[in-house]
Design an enzyme around this catalytic site. Structure first.
Site, PDB file in Angstrom:
ATOM      1  N   LEU A  46       0.835  -1.216   0.000  1.00 15.70           N
ATOM      2  CA  LEU A  46       0.000   0.000   0.000  1.00 15.70           C
ATOM      3  C   LEU A  46       0.863   1.258   0.000  1.00 15.70           C
ATOM      4  CD1 LEU A  46      -2.947  -1.003   2.374  1.00 15.70           C
ATOM      5  CD2 LEU A  46      -2.792  -1.219  -0.113  1.00 15.70           C
ATOM      6  N   THR A  88       7.640  -4.830 -18.850  1.00 18.54           N
ATOM      7  CA  THR A  88       7.216  -3.717 -19.692  1.00 18.54           C
ATOM      8  C   THR A  88       7.954  -3.690 -21.023  1.00 18.54           C
ATOM      9  OG1 THR A  88       7.284  -1.301 -19.825  1.00 18.54           O
ATOM     10  CG2 THR A  88       8.895  -2.300 -18.398  1.00 18.54           C
ATOM     11  N   TYR A 143      13.509   3.785 -14.301  1.00 18.88           N
ATOM     12  CA  TYR A 143      12.423   2.799 -14.192  1.00 18.88           C
ATOM     13  C   TYR A 143      12.666   1.623 -15.132  1.00 18.88           C
ATOM     14  CZ  TYR A 143       8.019   0.564 -15.470  1.00 18.88           C
ATOM     15  OH  TYR A 143       7.052  -0.374 -15.784  1.00 18.88           O
ATOM     16  N   LYS A 169      13.379  -2.380 -14.297  1.00 20.27           N
ATOM     17  CA  LYS A 169      12.533  -3.492 -14.775  1.00 20.27           C
ATOM     18  C   LYS A 169      13.385  -4.476 -15.592  1.00 20.27           C
ATOM     19  CE  LYS A 169       8.630  -4.030 -14.369  1.00 20.27           C
ATOM     20  NZ  LYS A 169       7.828  -4.678 -13.297  1.00 20.27           N
ATOM     21  N   ASN A 199       0.979  10.741 -28.657  1.00 19.37           N
ATOM     22  CA  ASN A 199       0.355  11.201 -27.405  1.00 19.37           C
ATOM     23  C   ASN A 199      -0.678  12.305 -27.658  1.00 19.37           C
ATOM     24  OD1 ASN A 199       1.916   9.452 -25.937  1.00 19.37           O
ATOM     25  ND2 ASN A 199       3.421  10.987 -25.305  1.00 19.37           N
ATOM     26  N   ARG A 239       9.858  15.411 -20.932  1.00 24.92           N
ATOM     27  CA  ARG A 239      10.458  14.487 -19.959  1.00 24.92           C
ATOM     28  C   ARG A 239      11.924  14.267 -20.366  1.00 24.92           C
ATOM     29  NH1 ARG A 239       7.472   8.732 -19.764  1.00 24.92           N
ATOM     30  NH2 ARG A 239       6.180   9.713 -18.167  1.00 24.92           N
ATOM     31  N   GLY A 288      15.148  12.556 -21.433  1.00 24.28           N
ATOM     32  CA  GLY A 288      15.408  11.221 -21.993  1.00 24.28           C
ATOM     33  C   GLY A 288      14.166  10.538 -22.550  1.00 24.28           C
TER      34      GLY A 288
HETATM   35  P1  NAD Z   1       0.844   0.752  -9.887  1.00 30.39           P
HETATM   36  O1  NAD Z   1       1.891   1.772  -9.598  1.00 30.39           O
HETATM   37  O2  NAD Z   1      -0.542   1.214 -10.189  1.00 30.39           O
HETATM   38  O3  NAD Z   1       0.728  -0.273  -8.663  1.00 30.39           O
HETATM   39  C1  NAD Z   1       1.846  -0.810  -8.032  1.00 30.39           C
HETATM   40  C2  NAD Z   1       1.374  -1.590  -6.813  1.00 30.39           C
HETATM   41  O4  NAD Z   1       2.518  -2.207  -6.197  1.00 30.39           O
HETATM   42  C3  NAD Z   1       0.713  -0.716  -5.750  1.00 30.39           C
HETATM   43  O5  NAD Z   1      -0.436  -1.357  -5.247  1.00 30.39           O
HETATM   44  C4  NAD Z   1       1.771  -0.613  -4.667  1.00 30.39           C
HETATM   45  O6  NAD Z   1       1.241  -0.427  -3.372  1.00 30.39           O
HETATM   46  C5  NAD Z   1       2.475  -1.955  -4.802  1.00 30.39           C
HETATM   47  N1  NAD Z   1       3.856  -1.904  -4.311  1.00 30.39           N
HETATM   48  C6  NAD Z   1       4.806  -0.988  -4.625  1.00 30.39           C
HETATM   49  N2  NAD Z   1       5.939  -1.259  -3.949  1.00 30.39           N
HETATM   50  C7  NAD Z   1       5.696  -2.381  -3.222  1.00 30.39           C
HETATM   51  C8  NAD Z   1       6.482  -3.160  -2.330  1.00 30.39           C
HETATM   52  N3  NAD Z   1       7.745  -2.813  -2.033  1.00 30.39           N
HETATM   53  N4  NAD Z   1       5.936  -4.257  -1.758  1.00 30.39           N
HETATM   54  C9  NAD Z   1       4.642  -4.602  -2.043  1.00 30.39           C
HETATM   55  N5  NAD Z   1       3.852  -3.892  -2.853  1.00 30.39           N
HETATM   56  C10 NAD Z   1       4.377  -2.794  -3.436  1.00 30.39           C
HETATM   57  O7  NAD Z   1       1.436  -0.128 -11.053  1.00 30.39           O
HETATM   58  P2  NAD Z   1       0.710  -0.749 -12.333  1.00 30.39           P
HETATM   59  O8  NAD Z   1       0.571   0.300 -13.357  1.00 30.39           O
HETATM   60  O9  NAD Z   1      -0.470  -1.513 -11.876  1.00 30.39           O
HETATM   61  O10 NAD Z   1       1.842  -1.753 -12.829  1.00 30.39           O
HETATM   62  C11 NAD Z   1       1.914  -3.081 -12.327  1.00 30.39           C
HETATM   63  C12 NAD Z   1       3.095  -3.796 -12.948  1.00 30.39           C
HETATM   64  O11 NAD Z   1       2.956  -3.799 -14.362  1.00 30.39           O
HETATM   65  C13 NAD Z   1       4.444  -3.143 -12.674  1.00 30.39           C
HETATM   66  O12 NAD Z   1       5.389  -4.163 -12.479  1.00 30.39           O
HETATM   67  C14 NAD Z   1       4.752  -2.363 -13.938  1.00 30.39           C
HETATM   68  O13 NAD Z   1       6.158  -2.251 -14.136  1.00 30.39           O
HETATM   69  C15 NAD Z   1       4.122  -3.261 -14.972  1.00 30.39           C
HETATM   70  N6  NAD Z   1       3.665  -2.576 -16.191  1.00 30.39           N
HETATM   71  C16 NAD Z   1       2.775  -1.536 -16.107  1.00 30.39           C
HETATM   72  C17 NAD Z   1       2.308  -0.944 -17.274  1.00 30.39           C
HETATM   73  C18 NAD Z   1       1.314   0.183 -17.235  1.00 30.39           C
HETATM   74  O14 NAD Z   1       1.014   0.753 -18.298  1.00 30.39           O
HETATM   75  N7  NAD Z   1       0.778   0.557 -16.095  1.00 30.39           N
HETATM   76  C19 NAD Z   1       2.770  -1.395 -18.517  1.00 30.39           C
HETATM   77  C20 NAD Z   1       3.720  -2.413 -18.553  1.00 30.39           C
HETATM   78  C21 NAD Z   1       4.137  -3.020 -17.378  1.00 30.39           C
HETATM   79  O1  DAU Z   2       5.180   1.342 -21.813  1.00 32.68           O
HETATM   80  C1  DAU Z   2       4.787   0.736 -20.627  1.00 32.68           C
HETATM   81  C2  DAU Z   2       4.879   1.728 -19.484  1.00 32.68           C
HETATM   82  O2  DAU Z   2       3.758   2.610 -19.632  1.00 32.68           O
HETATM   83  C3  DAU Z   2       4.859   1.056 -18.119  1.00 32.68           C
HETATM   84  O3  DAU Z   2       5.984   0.236 -17.988  1.00 32.68           O
HETATM   85  C4  DAU Z   2       4.825   2.117 -17.005  1.00 32.68           C
HETATM   86  O4  DAU Z   2       4.697   1.485 -15.749  1.00 32.68           O
HETATM   87  C5  DAU Z   2       3.608   3.011 -17.234  1.00 32.68           C
HETATM   88  O5  DAU Z   2       3.593   4.058 -16.285  1.00 32.68           O
HETATM   89  C6  DAU Z   2       3.659   3.603 -18.643  1.00 32.68           C
HETATM   90  O6  DAU Z   2       4.782   4.516 -18.759  1.00 32.68           O
HETATM   91  P1  DAU Z   2       4.671   5.874 -19.544  1.00 32.68           P
HETATM   92  O7  DAU Z   2       5.766   6.774 -19.146  1.00 32.68           O
HETATM   93  O8  DAU Z   2       4.542   5.608 -21.006  1.00 32.68           O
HETATM   94  O9  DAU Z   2       3.237   6.376 -19.011  1.00 32.68           O
HETATM   95  P2  DAU Z   2       2.688   7.849 -18.700  1.00 32.68           P
HETATM   96  O10 DAU Z   2       1.210   7.732 -18.575  1.00 32.68           O
HETATM   97  O11 DAU Z   2       3.428   8.487 -17.582  1.00 32.68           O
HETATM   98  O12 DAU Z   2       3.022   8.633 -20.044  1.00 32.68           O
HETATM   99  C7  DAU Z   2       2.497   8.235 -21.300  1.00 32.68           C
HETATM  100  C8  DAU Z   2       3.068   9.179 -22.354  1.00 32.68           C
HETATM  101  O13 DAU Z   2       2.484  10.476 -22.169  1.00 32.68           O
HETATM  102  C9  DAU Z   2       4.571   9.382 -22.259  1.00 32.68           C
HETATM  103  O14 DAU Z   2       5.096   9.529 -23.555  1.00 32.68           O
HETATM  104  C10 DAU Z   2       4.707  10.676 -21.469  1.00 32.68           C
HETATM  105  C11 DAU Z   2       3.478  11.462 -21.877  1.00 32.68           C
HETATM  106  N1  DAU Z   2       2.888  12.352 -20.847  1.00 32.68           N
HETATM  107  C12 DAU Z   2       2.668  11.865 -19.607  1.00 32.68           C
HETATM  108  C13 DAU Z   2       2.082  12.645 -18.626  1.00 32.68           C
HETATM  109  C14 DAU Z   2       1.837  12.104 -17.224  1.00 32.68           C
HETATM  110  C15 DAU Z   2       2.513  13.651 -21.187  1.00 32.68           C
HETATM  111  O15 DAU Z   2       2.698  14.083 -22.344  1.00 32.68           O
HETATM  112  N2  DAU Z   2       1.928  14.421 -20.228  1.00 32.68           N
HETATM  113  C16 DAU Z   2       1.719  13.985 -18.950  1.00 32.68           C
HETATM  114  O16 DAU Z   2       1.201  14.781 -18.117  1.00 32.68           O
END
Ligand code: NAD
Ligand code: DAU
Length: 357
Positions: free
Chosen positions: A36, A135, A161, A165, A260, A293, A295
């Site tokens: 959490l 990812t 990040y 991963k 985007n 952002r 990089g």
């Molecule tokens: P999120 O940030 O919404 O949720 C992460 C969860 O992990 C939270 O519930 C947090 O409390 C828990 N957590 C964090 N650190 C912890 C710890 N030390 N011990 C136990 N629990 C912990 O993440 P998400 O977007 O649901 O992503 C889940 C997984 O999928 C991640 O491994 C992420 O790298 C991967 N992933 C996400 C996306 C995406 O678009 N969101 C895409 C590709 C891969």
């Molecule tokens: O590609 C998979 C990844 O997608 C996962 O591994 C990550 O956990 C997940 O957070 C996501 O990463 P991104 O960096 O792509 O997600 P985010 O929603 O932060 O950003 C999506 C795109 O939009 C990225 O190119 C950055 C841009 N962005 C993001 C935000 C928050 C903006 O232009 N404006 C914003 O305010």
């Protein structure tokens, strides 16, 4: 798959996956193991909290003793490892936590699984599996015209990040190779859908647009991501758990790669259409280009032929319908949103990320 431990089950994808498992499998026990952090939210699982098949453990994946006892007490045969620090922007402002959780936490999970599942002389408990959720960001960034990433593409992570991963993926592979730990890995693209924490692009845009706040687009907005509806992702992971080959990795993607800016404009148009009398129509006028952002990866594209040929998976959601459903989900869950947005941690992050842009 009888007793499944889902790490990070209170997060965005983890909570969707728990819903999916409980809906799909009747004879299953699901343990949600989650620390959490700011991203963890038990409100996302309020509807299953009293389901006798569901159990929550408040625990950290870096706490080896607690992970060991959770595996033993709950007789876990399947680990689905979602828990991670997941936000690229946060990894740029504070990378240490990403190394601790994503690298050391995954290492701890692997050690615990090895200790519980692999007995003397390398003998394995029956039918166990460590599934690691990763990812597409481990592959780096594509130039125009370069082909989509396959499972064979070499890793080239660019953000702290992505590097954390990539490191965790290598550890999982090494535990399979060296100790015989049964594993699968999925590398998936950007998820969207219900319960996404409102600091990621799509919920930020929806919620800011509803309040007439600027819609922040990093750089020129021409970065390309591959968008996957979270329910399609859950279905793919479930299939990999059931039928995926031990030691395999699978790419998962949404089969669409808009810029985007197109995503942001589409959300504006959806809001114009479903709320034609809203004060901020046309919502596109709220778009604001802000500092990029550091990089920032330019383009992602996943080749999903392997999972489609071997397991018959393809995404069901079109981006247009998926975005419309997602906008409607946020509109119909104001309490869920408000509970997060009132927290100081959330406000502090939004200030830290956007004030200086
Ligand atoms: P999120 O940030 O919404 O949720 C992460 C969860 O992990 C939270 O519930 C947090 O409390 C828990 N957590 C964090 N650190 C912890 C710890 N030390 N011990 C136990 N629990 C912990 O993440 P998400 O977007 O649901 O992503 C889940 C997984 O999928 C991640 O491994 C992420 O790298 C991967 N992933 C996400 C996306 C995406 O678009 N969101 C895409 C590709 C891969
Ligand atoms: O590609 C998979 C990844 O997608 C996962 O591994 C990550 O956990 C997940 O957070 C996501 O990463 P991104 O960096 O792509 O997600 P985010 O929603 O932060 O950003 C999506 C795109 O939009 C990225 O190119 C950055 C841009 N962005 C993001 C935000 C928050 C903006 O232009 N404006 C914003 O305010």
């Amino acid at each position: 798959m009888k007793n499944v431990l889902v790490t990070g089950g209170a997060g965005f994808i983890g909570s969707n996956f728990i819903h999916y498992l409980l809906q799909t499998e009747s004879d299953i026990k699901v343990v949600n193991y989650d620390a959490l952090t700011y991203a963890g939210n038990l409100d996302s699982l309020a509807d299953v909290a009293d389901d006798p098949r569901y159990h929550f453990i408040h625990g950290n994946i870096c706490d080896e003793a607690q992970v060991n006892s959770a595996l033993k007490e709950r007789q876990i045969d399947t680990i689905v490892h979602f828990a991670a620090e997941s936000h690229v922007d946060r990894s740029i402002l504070g990378p240490r936590q990403f190394i601790e959780t994503n690298v050391l936490g995954t290492f701890t999970m692997l050690e615990a699984a090895r200790a519980y599942w692999i007995k003397e002389k390398g003998q394995l408990l029956d039918r166990v599996r460590f599934h690691h959720v990763s990812t597409d960001e481990v592959f780096g960034s594509l130039k125009p015209g370069e082909p989509a990433w396959t499972e064979q593409t070499p890793y080239a992570p660019n953000s702290p990040y992505a590097a954390s991963k990539a490191s965790s993926d290598h550890l999982v592979r090494a535990y399979g190779h060296t100790y015989g730990l049964p594993y699968t890995i999925t590398n998936c693209s950007n998820n969207y859908g219900p319960y996404q924490f409102p600091e990621k692009l799509i919920p930020v845009i929806i919620l800011n647009a509803l309040e007439g706040k600027p819609l922040p687009v990093y750089g020129d907005g021409q970065q390309i991501r591959d968008w996957l509806h979270v329910e399609d992702h859950c279905e793919a992971i479930h299939l990999v758990l059931k039928k995926g080959e031990n030691g395999s990795t699978y790419n998962i993607g949404g089969e669409n790669q808009p810029a985007n800016l197109t995503i942001v404009e589409t959300i504006c148009d959806i809001l114009d259409e479903i709320q034609p009398n809203a004060a901020y129509v046309p919502h596109r006028r709220l778009i604001q280009f802000v500092t990029d952002r550091p990089g920032h990866d330019r383009r992602y594209d996943m080749d999903t032929h392997k999972i489609s040929a071997e397991l018959g998976w393809r995404p069901r959601h079109t981006l247009k319908q998926g975005l419309l459903d997602t906008v409607q989900w946020y509109l119909s869950h104001p309490e869920w949103v408000a509970a997060i947005r009132q927290k100081q941690e959330y406000k502090g992050w939004m200030d830290a990320n956007y004030k200086s842009r």
